[in-house]
Design an enzyme around this catalytic site. Structure first.
Site, short mmCIF file in Angstrom:
data_model
loop_
_atom_site.label_atom_id
_atom_site.label_comp_id
_atom_site.label_asym_id
_atom_site.label_seq_id
_atom_site.Cartn_x
_atom_site.Cartn_y
_atom_site.Cartn_z
N THR A 213 5.07 55.81 24.29
CA THR A 213 5.62 56.57 23.00
C THR A 213 4.28 57.50 22.88
O THR A 213 3.10 56.95 22.88
CB THR A 213 5.60 55.70 21.90
OG1 THR A 213 5.85 56.41 20.74
CG2 THR A 213 4.50 54.57 21.52
N HIS B 273 1.56 38.44 24.38
CA HIS B 273 0.48 37.57 24.87
C HIS B 273 1.01 36.25 25.43
O HIS B 273 0.22 35.73 26.22
CB HIS B 273 -0.55 37.36 23.76
CG HIS B 273 -1.96 37.00 24.13
ND1 HIS B 273 -2.34 36.62 25.57
CD2 HIS B 273 -3.26 36.61 23.40
CE1 HIS B 273 -3.50 36.44 25.58
NE2 HIS B 273 -4.01 36.24 24.33
#
Length: 414
Positions: free
Chosen positions: A333, A385
């Protein structure tokens, strides 16, 4: 009288239902085969429903705002071959239009000494779209109309129609409340895309352990490369050499070296992808969408630039297909086009990471013991994560930075 059903087309598994956005025809209207009867809105795109045959729209089963699913009946089309009074009127109008175009052609030929003779293909195109010669500017020799002039005019009209349609839909949902102090509030019902974006963003914060790591990249090598070869590149391939192709190539190498980033979590399983499909974030009037560049490992720099341009134009014109919006293993993006200096992009589920680009700004940088002014860009990598360890995310971003600062490595794949 023989009739056929107008039904919702088969929607992908990822799309549960759709909403009837707008009917372009009303009961009793005569329509030709492939005329657009209505548009339905999914949480990804707007779908046009064409007439399956020539006939009269006999009835409408689902009104605007109704929720529909694959195969559901939207209305019925009478395809009986008896020509009604309305059909006769339409045929007369079409014949009148053809006569008008022929008349205009004669006038232009007479006034411009044969410089504006219409070819059969152009005449056919103008007749099909009911175009008037006086509304189109010719770009050929001495103002002669070309096929490109006609197609550009049609494209502009479609784009204007789509924009006006979106504005009309928004206005239709406006509800202005006046207080005794004459203070106004405007309430707008969310479209399905905006609702879906809200749901997905909220779900990401609840279902992922999202972290973001930052770095910065010296864009001077790429800027110099574009300046040196940009004109030659455009002449050779007919497309401008942008910076997105460099980032796509860098991400490709990054995903090759860090396969855990080219993966996703599915329940209690980890899915590793052995192909490279990259989602590119595109801003549209309806919201942010992420069309997919597929198999980027098979694409050249020029192919990437052409595909990105095509997807961006389709996105702005509302012409993207569900297939073009489905899938993707990683997202890029570019908030820099809007002036963003730094941000924390949100993961595009079920993907596990997203790379955020930002504005290029001249900044003082210490280089070889000297303070120099360089065009710098902040990069941000948001990642899940649960799947990606911190060290791997940092190494991935550093690797992207190194490739961009020495773009020769992109072509050597090292």
């Amino acid at each position: 009288m023989s009739s056929i059903d107008i039904v919702v087309p088969n929607l992908p598994e990822s799309v549960a239902d759709a909403t009837v956005a707008v009917w372009h025809k009303k009961s009793g209207d005569t329509v030709k085969q492939d005329d657009i009867l209505l548009e339905i809105e999914t949480d990804k795109i707007m779908l046009e429903i064409p007439a399956p045959n020539t006939g009269i729209l006999e009835s409408i089963s689902e009104q605007e705002g109704s929720t529909v699913v694959s195969g559901q009946i939207l209305g019925r089309l009478n395809i009986d071959h008896i020509v009604s009074q309305k059909d006769t009127k339409k045929i007369f109008q079409d014949q009148k239009s053809i006569t008008s175009v022929a008349s205009q052609e004669h006038i232009l030929t007479r006034d411009n000494k044969n410089h504006n003779i219409l070819t059969p293909s152009i005449r056919k195109l103008m007749t099909e779209h009911n175009l008037q010669l006086t509304n189109i500017q010719g770009s050929g020799i001495k103002g002669r109309l070309t096929r490109q002039d006609i197609e550009s005019h049609i494209h502009s009209e479609k784009k204007l129609h789509y924009t006006n349609q979106q504005n009309n839909e928004n206005v239709a949902h406006h509800h202005i409340q006046n207080t005794k102090n004459d203070r106004k509030e405007t309430r707008i019902v969310m479209n399905r895309l905006r609702k879906k974006i809200s749901e997905r963003l909220l779900a990401v914060t609840k279902t992922t352990a999202m972290l973001t790591t930052f770095n910065e990249v010296n864009m001077q090598p790429i800027i110099k490369l574009r300046k040196k070869y940009g004109e030659l590149f455009e002449k050779r391939y007919g497309i401008t050499l942008g910076i997105m192709s460099f980032y796509v190539k860098a991400v490709l190498e990054g995903l090759r070296h860090f396969p855990e980033i080219n993966a996703s979590i599915d329940g209690e399983e980890i899915v590793y992808y052995h192909y490279f499909d990259i989602s590119i974030a595109v801003s549209t009037v309806r919201g942010l969408i992420t069309p997919v560049l597929r198999d980027i490992d098979t694409l050249s720099m020029s192919d990437i630039e052409k595909n990105i341009k095509s997807l961006a134009e389709k996105g702005r014109d509302g012409k993207l297909t569900i297939e073009e919006l489905s899938g993707g293993n990683f997202t890029i993006t570019n908030g820099g086009v809007f002036g963003s200096l730094m941000s924390t992009p949100i993961i595009n589920p079920p993907q596990s990471a997203i790379l955020g680009m930002h504005a290029i700004k001249d900044r003082p940088i210490a280089q070889d013991g000297q303070i120099v002014i360089l065009p710098m860009m902040y990069l941000a990598l948001s990642y899940d994560h649960r799947l990606i360890d911190g060290k791997d995310s940092v190494r991935f971003l550093v690797y992207i930075k190194e490739l961009l600062e020495d773009p020769t490595r992109l072509f050597l794949e090292i």
